[in-house]
Write a protein that holds these residues in place. Structure first.
Motif, PDB file in Angstrom:
ATOM      1  N   VAL A 139      53.454   5.085  51.400  1.00 21.82           N
ATOM      2  CA  VAL A 139      53.629   4.055  52.417  1.00 21.82           C
ATOM      3  C   VAL A 139      53.592   4.624  53.826  1.00 21.82           C
ATOM      4  N   ASN A 140      53.913   5.885  53.980  1.00 21.53           N
ATOM      5  CA  ASN A 140      53.901   6.488  55.299  1.00 21.53           C
ATOM      6  C   ASN A 140      52.475   6.703  55.819  1.00 21.53           C
ATOM      7  N   THR A 141      51.488   6.613  54.964  1.00 23.36           N
ATOM      8  CA  THR A 141      50.105   6.833  55.376  1.00 23.36           C
ATOM      9  C   THR A 141      49.371   5.527  55.671  1.00 23.36           C
ATOM     10  N   TYR A 142      50.086   4.421  55.614  1.00 22.91           N
ATOM     11  CA  TYR A 142      49.514   3.115  55.890  1.00 22.91           C
ATOM     12  C   TYR A 142      50.311   2.404  56.986  1.00 22.91           C
ATOM     13  N   THR A 143      49.626   1.605  57.739  1.00 24.05           N
ATOM     14  CA  THR A 143      50.308   0.638  58.586  1.00 24.05           C
ATOM     15  C   THR A 143      50.644  -0.559  57.701  1.00 24.05           C
ATOM     16  N   VAL A 144      51.909  -0.923  57.678  1.00 23.10           N
ATOM     17  CA  VAL A 144      52.364  -2.037  56.844  1.00 23.10           C
ATOM     18  C   VAL A 144      52.899  -3.139  57.746  1.00 23.10           C
ATOM     19  N   ALA A 145      52.434  -4.333  57.479  1.00 20.46           N
ATOM     20  CA  ALA A 145      52.781  -5.464  58.337  1.00 20.46           C
ATOM     21  C   ALA A 145      53.330  -6.620  57.527  1.00 20.46           C
ATOM     22  N   TRP A 146      54.026  -7.487  58.219  1.00 23.05           N
ATOM     23  CA  TRP A 146      54.431  -8.775  57.681  1.00 23.05           C
ATOM     24  C   TRP A 146      53.725  -9.862  58.479  1.00 23.05           C
ATOM     25  N   PHE A 147      53.135 -10.775  57.739  1.00 28.48           N
ATOM     26  CA  PHE A 147      52.555 -11.978  58.307  1.00 28.48           C
ATOM     27  C   PHE A 147      53.269 -13.172  57.686  1.00 28.48           C
ATOM     28  N   GLY A 162      47.205  -1.446  55.605  1.00 28.00           N
ATOM     29  CA  GLY A 162      45.886  -0.969  55.960  1.00 28.00           C
ATOM     30  C   GLY A 162      45.965   0.407  56.569  1.00 28.00           C
ATOM     31  N   GLN A 163      44.859   1.115  56.534  1.00 26.70           N
ATOM     32  CA  GLN A 163      44.788   2.431  57.149  1.00 26.70           C
ATOM     33  C   GLN A 163      43.908   2.359  58.393  1.00 26.70           C
ATOM     34  N   SER A 164      44.108   3.318  59.250  1.00 29.31           N
ATOM     35  CA  SER A 164      43.247   3.480  60.426  1.00 29.31           C
ATOM     36  C   SER A 164      43.138   2.213  61.259  1.00 29.31           C
ATOM     37  N   ILE A 165      44.243   1.514  61.435  1.00 29.48           N
ATOM     38  CA  ILE A 165      44.253   0.310  62.264  1.00 29.48           C
ATOM     39  C   ILE A 165      44.684   0.717  63.666  1.00 29.48           C
ATOM     40  N   SER A 186      45.387  -1.914  69.139  1.00 28.08           N
ATOM     41  CA  SER A 186      44.950  -3.229  69.621  1.00 28.08           C
ATOM     42  C   SER A 186      44.619  -4.197  68.494  1.00 28.08           C
ATOM     43  N   SER A 187      44.561  -3.710  67.272  1.00 29.90           N
ATOM     44  CA  SER A 187      44.177  -4.550  66.132  1.00 29.90           C
ATOM     45  C   SER A 187      45.319  -4.858  65.181  1.00 29.90           C
ATOM     46  N   LYS A 244      42.667  -9.567  59.571  1.00 30.86           N
ATOM     47  CA  LYS A 244      41.435  -9.093  58.962  1.00 30.86           C
ATOM     48  C   LYS A 244      41.377  -7.572  58.874  1.00 30.86           C
ATOM     49  N   HIS A 245      42.270  -6.890  59.572  1.00 33.80           N
ATOM     50  CA  HIS A 245      42.255  -5.437  59.576  1.00 33.80           C
ATOM     51  C   HIS A 245      43.070  -4.833  58.431  1.00 33.80           C
ATOM     52  N   TYR A 246      43.715  -5.676  57.673  1.00 28.71           N
ATOM     53  CA  TYR A 246      44.559  -5.194  56.578  1.00 28.71           C
ATOM     54  C   TYR A 246      43.824  -5.416  55.263  1.00 28.71           C
ATOM     55  N   ALA A 247      43.679  -4.350  54.497  1.00 32.38           N
ATOM     56  CA  ALA A 247      42.865  -4.407  53.285  1.00 32.38           C
ATOM     57  C   ALA A 247      43.639  -4.898  52.067  1.00 32.38           C
TER      58      ALA A 247
END
Length: 126
Positions: free
Chosen positions: A29-37, A99-102, A105-106, A111-114
């Protein structure tokens, strides 16, 4: 295979608190940006908060700043959204996404989360 699963939703009265947990598998999990929508009935999905990978910081939509806190527990591969002072306007299905590599600004763009979880319902009664 990357999988995300949300838990912790439910019904709460206005002013109350809930904690949502996103449990991940197939990722560190530390290698991903994790978000809540979240998505309320009849509305578009909107960004709530994220925690960027590699200690890149935390971000919130304005309406939840000071009320919601996002955190990550690397050993358990989980990300938690602690919500307090809830209002009926917070009622929605909450989704965890990764997602990775976000780039910065994104981070608010879904759409940037896989990878996405199935969502958990949060209902705040007045």
């Amino acid at each position: 295979q990357v999988r995300l699963a949300e838990s912790g939703g439910g019904l709460v009265q206005a002013g109350g608190s809930l904690s949502l947990t996103c449990t991940t598998s197939g990722v560190s999990v530390n290698t991903y940006t994790v978000a809540w929508f979240r998505q309320a009935p009849g509305k578009e999905r909107e960004f709530v908060s994220c925690i960027r990978r590699f200690g890149g910081g935390t971000y919130y939509r304005d309406s939840v700043k000071g009320r919601f806190t996002i955190s990550r527990e690397n050993a358990k591969n989980t990300v938690t959204l602690q919500m307090s002072s809830l209002t009926p306007e917070d009622t929605a299905v909450y989704y965890c996404a990764a997602g990775q590599s976000i780039i910065l600004s994104s981070i608010r763009g879904d759409k940037h989360y896989a990878y996405w979880g199935q969502g958990t319902q949060v209902t705040v009664s007045s």
